[in-house]
Design a protein around this motif. Structure first.
Motif: not given
Length: 87
Positions: A21, A25-28
């Motif tokens: 991650n 995308t580095h999705s919170k």
């Protein structure tokens, strides 16, 4: 011992999800879901290693406290000790 195996697997898998991650995308949402799961698995690995009688003299207790790979190192230490004790 079974608890230690499961927790070590969850700790490793959750770390991989967090790293993938981070680099994609580095999705919170993923971070907020998997981050606490990883932390809980880490604490369970330490607790299971402290409570298991087989870990007392093998050095697995100290290995379990290493972040990210401690559970796997503790399992490896226990496996090596059990192989050494088999004639």
């Amino acid at each position: 011992m079974r608890t230690l195996r499961i927790a070590a697997g969850v700790e490793t898998a959750s770390l991989l999800v967090l790293l993938v991650n981070l680099f994609t995308t580095h999705s919170k949402a993923i971070t907020s879901l998997v981050g606490p799961l990883h932390g809980t698995a880490y604490l369970v690995v330490i607790s299971a290693a402290l409570l298991a009688p087989a870990t007392a003299s093998s050095g697995a207790r100290r290995c379990a406290a290493i972040p990210a790979i401690g559970g796997l190192l503790a399992l490896w230490q226990l496996r090596e000790r059990s192989r050494a004790s088999i004639p």
